[in-house]
Design a protein around this motif. Sequence first.
Motif, PDB file in Angstrom:
ATOM      1  N   ALA A  26       0.946  -1.151  -0.155  1.00 56.05           N
ATOM      2  CA  ALA A  26       0.217  -0.075  -0.191  1.00 56.05           C
ATOM      3  C   ALA A  26       0.433   1.265  -0.081  1.00 56.05           C
ATOM      4  O   ALA A  26       1.000   2.261  -0.574  1.00 56.05           O
ATOM      5  CB  ALA A  26      -0.923   0.096   1.167  1.00 56.05           C
ATOM      6  N   ALA A  27       1.836   1.151   0.792  1.00 56.54           N
ATOM      7  CA  ALA A  27       2.815   2.381   1.081  1.00 56.54           C
ATOM      8  C   ALA A  27       3.374   2.769  -0.470  1.00 56.54           C
ATOM      9  O   ALA A  27       3.548   4.067  -1.084  1.00 56.54           O
ATOM     10  CB  ALA A  27       3.276   2.423   1.923  1.00 56.54           C
ATOM     11  N   THR A  28       4.024   1.092  -1.123  1.00 56.83           N
ATOM     12  CA  THR A  28       4.558   1.542  -2.455  1.00 56.83           C
ATOM     13  C   THR A  28       3.209   1.647  -3.360  1.00 56.83           C
ATOM     14  O   THR A  28       3.923   3.182  -4.334  1.00 56.83           O
ATOM     15  CB  THR A  28       5.344   0.470  -3.413  1.00 56.83           C
ATOM     16  N   LEU A  29       1.925   1.564  -3.645  1.00 58.01           N
ATOM     17  CA  LEU A  29       1.230   2.682  -4.569  1.00 58.01           C
ATOM     18  C   LEU A  29       0.882   3.703  -4.546  1.00 58.01           C
ATOM     19  O   LEU A  29       0.956   4.685  -4.831  1.00 58.01           O
ATOM     20  CB  LEU A  29      -0.349   1.291  -4.199  1.00 58.01           C
ATOM     21  N   GLY A  30       0.692   3.986  -3.694  1.00 58.22           N
ATOM     22  CA  GLY A  30       0.650   5.379  -2.323  1.00 58.22           C
ATOM     23  C   GLY A  30       1.933   6.292  -2.911  1.00 58.22           C
ATOM     24  O   GLY A  30       1.371   7.050  -3.747  1.00 58.22           O
ATOM     25  N   LEU A  31       3.359   6.104  -2.877  1.00 60.19           N
ATOM     26  CA  LEU A  31       3.910   7.072  -3.241  1.00 60.19           C
ATOM     27  C   LEU A  31       4.124   7.240  -4.464  1.00 60.19           C
ATOM     28  O   LEU A  31       4.202   8.144  -4.803  1.00 60.19           O
ATOM     29  CB  LEU A  31       5.078   6.307  -2.200  1.00 60.19           C
ATOM     30  N   GLY A  32       3.826   5.473  -5.272  1.00 63.72           N
ATOM     31  CA  GLY A  32       4.121   6.250  -6.608  1.00 63.72           C
ATOM     32  C   GLY A  32       3.034   6.829  -7.429  1.00 63.72           C
ATOM     33  O   GLY A  32       3.347   7.831  -8.337  1.00 63.72           O
ATOM     34  N   LEU A  33       1.715   7.176  -7.095  1.00 67.33           N
ATOM     35  CA  LEU A  33       0.783   7.191  -7.778  1.00 67.33           C
ATOM     36  C   LEU A  33       1.433   8.987  -7.238  1.00 67.33           C
ATOM     37  O   LEU A  33       0.842  10.175  -7.968  1.00 67.33           O
ATOM     38  CB  LEU A  33      -0.312   7.733  -6.994  1.00 67.33           C
ATOM     39  N   VAL A  34       1.874   9.696  -6.384  1.00 68.30           N
ATOM     40  CA  VAL A  34       1.840  10.671  -5.816  1.00 68.30           C
ATOM     41  C   VAL A  34       3.651  11.282  -6.412  1.00 68.30           C
ATOM     42  O   VAL A  34       3.458  12.154  -7.450  1.00 68.30           O
ATOM     43  CB  VAL A  34       2.325  10.956  -3.847  1.00 68.30           C
ATOM     44  N   LEU A  35       4.395  10.743  -7.228  1.00 69.79           N
ATOM     45  CA  LEU A  35       5.841  11.337  -7.586  1.00 69.79           C
ATOM     46  C   LEU A  35       5.764  11.158  -9.119  1.00 69.79           C
ATOM     47  O   LEU A  35       5.399  11.253  -9.804  1.00 69.79           O
ATOM     48  CB  LEU A  35       6.273  10.031  -7.252  1.00 69.79           C
ATOM     49  N   LEU A  36       4.127  10.188  -9.209  1.00 69.29           N
ATOM     50  CA  LEU A  36       3.587  10.352 -10.934  1.00 69.29           C
ATOM     51  C   LEU A  36       3.039  11.836 -11.865  1.00 69.29           C
ATOM     52  O   LEU A  36       4.128  11.863 -12.554  1.00 69.29           O
ATOM     53  CB  LEU A  36       2.657   9.174 -11.157  1.00 69.29           C
ATOM     54  N   PHE A  37       2.559  12.161 -10.400  1.00 68.61           N
ATOM     55  CA  PHE A  37       1.974  13.212 -11.072  1.00 68.61           C
ATOM     56  C   PHE A  37       2.898  14.625 -10.628  1.00 68.61           C
ATOM     57  O   PHE A  37       3.118  15.997 -11.002  1.00 68.61           O
ATOM     58  CB  PHE A  37       0.632  13.659 -10.441  1.00 68.61           C
ATOM     59  N   VAL A  38       3.682  14.277  -8.777  1.00 73.53           N
ATOM     60  CA  VAL A  38       4.915  15.782  -8.888  1.00 73.53           C
ATOM     61  C   VAL A  38       6.392  15.252  -9.166  1.00 73.53           C
ATOM     62  O   VAL A  38       6.418  16.709  -9.171  1.00 73.53           O
ATOM     63  CB  VAL A  38       4.598  15.673  -7.350  1.00 73.53           C
ATOM     64  N   TYR A  39       6.723  14.715  -9.603  1.00 72.95           N
ATOM     65  CA  TYR A  39       8.251  14.466  -9.994  1.00 72.95           C
ATOM     66  C   TYR A  39       8.128  14.658 -11.759  1.00 72.95           C
ATOM     67  O   TYR A  39       7.827  13.875 -12.151  1.00 72.95           O
ATOM     68  CB  TYR A  39       7.958  12.751  -9.738  1.00 72.95           C
ATOM     69  N   PRO A  40       8.546  16.012 -11.659  1.00 71.85           N
ATOM     70  CA  PRO A  40       8.453  16.221 -13.318  1.00 71.85           C
ATOM     71  C   PRO A  40      10.206  15.224 -14.087  1.00 71.85           C
ATOM     72  O   PRO A  40      10.696  16.218 -14.158  1.00 71.85           O
ATOM     73  CB  PRO A  40       8.592  17.408 -13.164  1.00 71.85           C
ATOM     74  N   ASP A  41       9.821  14.398 -14.440  1.00 66.61           N
ATOM     75  CA  ASP A  41      10.975  13.340 -14.419  1.00 66.61           C
ATOM     76  C   ASP A  41      10.131  12.401 -15.572  1.00 66.61           C
ATOM     77  O   ASP A  41       9.439  11.158 -14.212  1.00 66.61           O
ATOM     78  CB  ASP A  41      11.598  13.340 -13.895  1.00 66.61           C
ATOM     79  N   THR A  42      10.454  12.174 -16.755  1.00 61.98           N
ATOM     80  CA  THR A  42      10.222  10.955 -17.680  1.00 61.98           C
ATOM     81  C   THR A  42      10.894   9.227 -16.553  1.00 61.98           C
ATOM     82  O   THR A  42       9.967   8.251 -16.814  1.00 61.98           O
ATOM     83  CB  THR A  42      11.025  10.694 -19.457  1.00 61.98           C
ATOM     84  N   ILE A  43      11.515   9.214 -16.594  1.00 65.23           N
ATOM     85  CA  ILE A  43      12.364   7.723 -16.059  1.00 65.23           C
ATOM     86  C   ILE A  43      11.645   7.815 -14.353  1.00 65.23           C
ATOM     87  O   ILE A  43      11.045   6.749 -14.535  1.00 65.23           O
ATOM     88  CB  ILE A  43      13.764   7.983 -16.221  1.00 65.23           C
ATOM     89  N   GLN A  44      11.661   8.581 -13.582  1.00 61.29           N
ATOM     90  CA  GLN A  44      10.944   8.581 -12.520  1.00 61.29           C
ATOM     91  C   GLN A  44       9.723   8.039 -12.912  1.00 61.29           C
ATOM     92  O   GLN A  44       9.245   7.381 -11.398  1.00 61.29           O
ATOM     93  CB  GLN A  44      11.502   9.642 -11.669  1.00 61.29           C
ATOM     94  N   ARG A  45       8.919   9.121 -13.690  1.00 57.38           N
ATOM     95  CA  ARG A  45       7.361   8.722 -13.672  1.00 57.38           C
ATOM     96  C   ARG A  45       7.524   6.914 -14.236  1.00 57.38           C
ATOM     97  O   ARG A  45       6.112   6.489 -13.950  1.00 57.38           O
ATOM     98  CB  ARG A  45       7.211   9.005 -15.280  1.00 57.38           C
ATOM     99  N   PHE A  46       7.776   7.091 -15.078  1.00 57.00           N
ATOM    100  CA  PHE A  46       8.035   5.005 -15.726  1.00 57.00           C
ATOM    101  C   PHE A  46       7.986   4.351 -14.539  1.00 57.00           C
ATOM    102  O   PHE A  46       7.657   3.310 -14.432  1.00 57.00           O
ATOM    103  CB  PHE A  46       9.199   4.734 -16.802  1.00 57.00           C
TER     104      PHE A  46
END
Length: 366
Positions: A131-151
């Motif tokens: 659950a922590a991985t899921l929540g953190l991944g969804l947050v970073l998907l939108f707030v972290y401006p980097d293609t590799i990190q979003r992938f």
Amino acid sequence: MALKPSLRDVVSQLQVEGVLAGDAQALAGTALASRQDVTTGTPWFVRILTGFGAWVASLFLIAFIALVVTASEEVGAIILGLLLTGGAVVVRRMGNNVFLTQLALSTGLAGQALFVGGMGSLTDSGEAAAAATLGLGLVLLFVYPDTIQRFLSALSASLALLILLRLTVPGVLVDVALVGLTVLAHLLFLQQGRLQAGRWGEVVTPTAFGLVTVLFSVLLMRTWFQDFYGSLFREGAVELPPGVLTLGLAVVTLYSAWRVLEETGVDTGGTAGVTAFATLVLLAVLTFRTPGVIAAAGVLLLGFHRRNVVLLGMAVAFILNFGVSYYYDLELSLLAKSLALLGSGLVMLGLRLFILRRFPAVEEVR
């Protein structure tokens, strides 16, 4: 990985629309020259050394902060992970040079690992870590401006979702969720041009590639590592039969084929449309015990439609992998398998000859 039409396509479209009246070749030469000036500003070996220095610097930063944190091991890991991840987001938004980009990426990845590991150790629960991985991944998907990190965020969030479902719901629903993720990936690629023009356009392509990678990874594990894949289920859980999963993935592929034919102006009820649909159905029926084949065929279709070399490479590599698995799973003698391969090859060659003669390609005017 972004949707990038060729310069010739752009210039031709501008000329058709009457926006561009000048010399197209001169414009193309100017654009290419300016692009070369941008891309060759910094030598490649300097960029590599700069990125390596950023990763080394991030390791020293992590070691320093780890010595400062004095709380208990689990709580300290969670706090340290959040600090590193938040700091990585801030640093990445400060600039776009190689050093800052790699420093933020390496530090952020370390912070995410510390946070997820700390949550798992503190709660002694795989569900909490997922659950922590899921929540953190969804947050970073939108707030972290980097293609590799979003992938990576889309990849980790999707895997965490599947693992969380495996630990909490019947195993059949996990494969249903996998089909749902496949539907989302196909929709993102089919609507890539329109979605990239929206507010969250930069999120579309990394998310789509992350979902496709999850699809292939799960199917690869299910195909070649069945014992380990089965051990991920709770005791007594039952997974979806391969034939049913193949049916779901085939429906998704047929829908994408229908959309692609519509976009290219081909009559879906005509000979070309019926031929395409019949071929996909036949492929799904023949490989109903290996769902990865029809899944890879769907991704191959999207790769051709979007003219994406990376997507095409992934599809070809995995369709060959799943094809080998299909061959070894055949409950036939070696002679029968050889005849099956020979027969399928002749069928494919005959189908190719039929398509070339029935639907001749229009010669491109240069």
